[in-house]
Motif scaffolding. Structure first.
Motif, mmCIF file in Angstrom:
data_model
loop_
_atom_site.group_PDB
_atom_site.id
_atom_site.type_symbol
_atom_site.label_atom_id
_atom_site.label_comp_id
_atom_site.label_asym_id
_atom_site.label_seq_id
_atom_site.Cartn_x
_atom_site.Cartn_y
_atom_site.Cartn_z
ATOM 1 N N ASP A 120 21.526 53.848 53.658
ATOM 2 C CA ASP A 120 20.558 52.912 54.205
ATOM 3 C C ASP A 120 21.122 52.308 55.488
ATOM 4 O O ASP A 120 22.125 51.595 55.471
ATOM 5 C CB ASP A 120 20.238 51.808 53.192
ATOM 6 C CG ASP A 120 19.230 50.817 53.731
ATOM 7 O OD1 ASP A 120 18.481 51.172 54.674
ATOM 8 O OD2 ASP A 120 19.169 49.684 53.215
ATOM 9 N N TRP A 166 14.645 54.433 47.468
ATOM 10 C CA TRP A 166 14.075 53.294 48.191
ATOM 11 C C TRP A 166 14.267 51.992 47.414
ATOM 12 O O TRP A 166 14.619 50.961 47.993
ATOM 13 C CB TRP A 166 12.609 53.510 48.483
ATOM 14 C CG TRP A 166 11.938 52.265 48.991
ATOM 15 C CD1 TRP A 166 10.936 51.556 48.416
ATOM 16 C CD2 TRP A 166 12.260 51.558 50.204
ATOM 17 N NE1 TRP A 166 10.609 50.452 49.165
ATOM 18 C CE2 TRP A 166 11.420 50.431 50.279
ATOM 19 C CE3 TRP A 166 13.193 51.765 51.232
ATOM 20 C CZ2 TRP A 166 11.465 49.526 51.333
ATOM 21 C CZ3 TRP A 166 13.238 50.851 52.274
ATOM 22 C CH2 TRP A 166 12.386 49.754 52.323
ATOM 23 N N ALA A 199 17.864 50.938 47.766
ATOM 24 C CA ALA A 199 18.132 50.422 49.108
ATOM 25 C C ALA A 199 17.601 48.994 49.245
ATOM 26 O O ALA A 199 18.288 48.112 49.778
ATOM 27 C CB ALA A 199 17.487 51.328 50.155
#
Length: 273
Positions: A66, A104, A107
């Motif tokens: 990230d 996601w 992150a």
């Protein structure tokens, strides 16, 4: 098990998910899962401490980096191109969907837990599991998962579909959904959300399935329910329109990659019996 750091064979090829802002860097084919070696990711080597192993996909380890709000300056074409979250998920297989969604959500978890919510000190990553820990007060946090119910409602020959406020421009109709409140069972949430959003009562709830939905960290728990009474009366704050539809007169609905689309498909199958 997810590990936040893992020794890399710099010559071996892995799957990589590289996040910048709220988008994924992608290949020329608009694929966010990049199959390459760490050696070929030289512009990212300064972010080595941010490497997180997500899981195994098709026998190959998947790693995430990230970059938060940074972008990479590089001559490599794929490092200059990105794809949004929805685009990445809509083009993925079910197996890839799970990996992308997990990356996601992890992150986002790391981004939003840089400081301790209990004492305010800096949080540090735990190396053997997905967690953030404050070494001052020992407070430990794990990724948040927010349960949501999603329900398809039917009566003889018809399915109830509604258009949410955010889909007003697209004209898409879907099933009803909402977050589970504290102290509430999944079944109670179904009854409450349906009554609040469209004013009807339901019965004979049947569990259908679940799906992670990383917008931003939901777990959609799907049900099919039978109409039990009352007429449609929409909540104008969340719902633009709602109605009963026959299988031959359906509006635009979500794709079957989403659990909403799968619920609609299964309900239509039940109506055809």
């Amino acid at each position: 098990m997810v590990t936040q750091t893992s020794p890399l064979d710099t010559q071996a090829s892995y799957f990589w998910l590289i996040i910048t802002q709220d988008r994924f860097m992608c290949s020329e084919e608009k694929q966010p899962l990049l199959h390459t070696s760490w050696q070929h990711l030289k512009p990212l080597h300064e972010y080595g401490e941010h490497v997180v192993q997500i899981e195994i996909l098709k026998g190959i380890a998947v790693y995430m980096i990230d970059l938060r709000h940074e972008r990479i300056a590089s001559n490599d074409a794929w490092l200059s191109d990105t794809i949004g979250m929805r685009g990445a998920l809509m083009s993925a297989s079910p197996e890839e969907f799970s990996v992308i969604a997990k990356a996601w959500q992890y992150a986002l978890f790391i981004r939003t837990h840089r400081f301790c919510g209990q004492c305010g000190d800096t949080m540090q990553r735990v190396s053997w599991e997905m967690a953030m820990q404050c070494h001052r007060c020992k407070h430990r946090c794990y990724p948040r998962v927010s349960p949501c119910i999603i329900v398809s409602i039917y009566r003889q020959g018809e399915i109830l579909l509604a258009m949410g406020s955010r889909h007003k421009d697209t004209g898409m109709y879907s099933t009803l959904a909402g977050f589970v409140e504290s102290g509430e069972s999944l079944e109670s949430a179904v009854h409450r959300e349906v009554k609040e959003e469209v004013g009807v009562r339901v019965k004979n709830l049947r569990y259908f399935g679940s799906q992670p939905w990383p917008f931003p960290h939901s777990l959609m728990v799907g049900f099919i329910a039978e109409w039990a009474g009352d007429e449609i009366s929409i909540d104008d704050d969340e719902i633009c329109a709602a109605d009963w539809f026959t299988p031959s007169n359906l509006p635009t609905t979500p794709p079957t990659l989403s659990i909403a689309g799968q619920l609609i498909q299964e309900t239509l199958r039940l109506l055809s019996q």
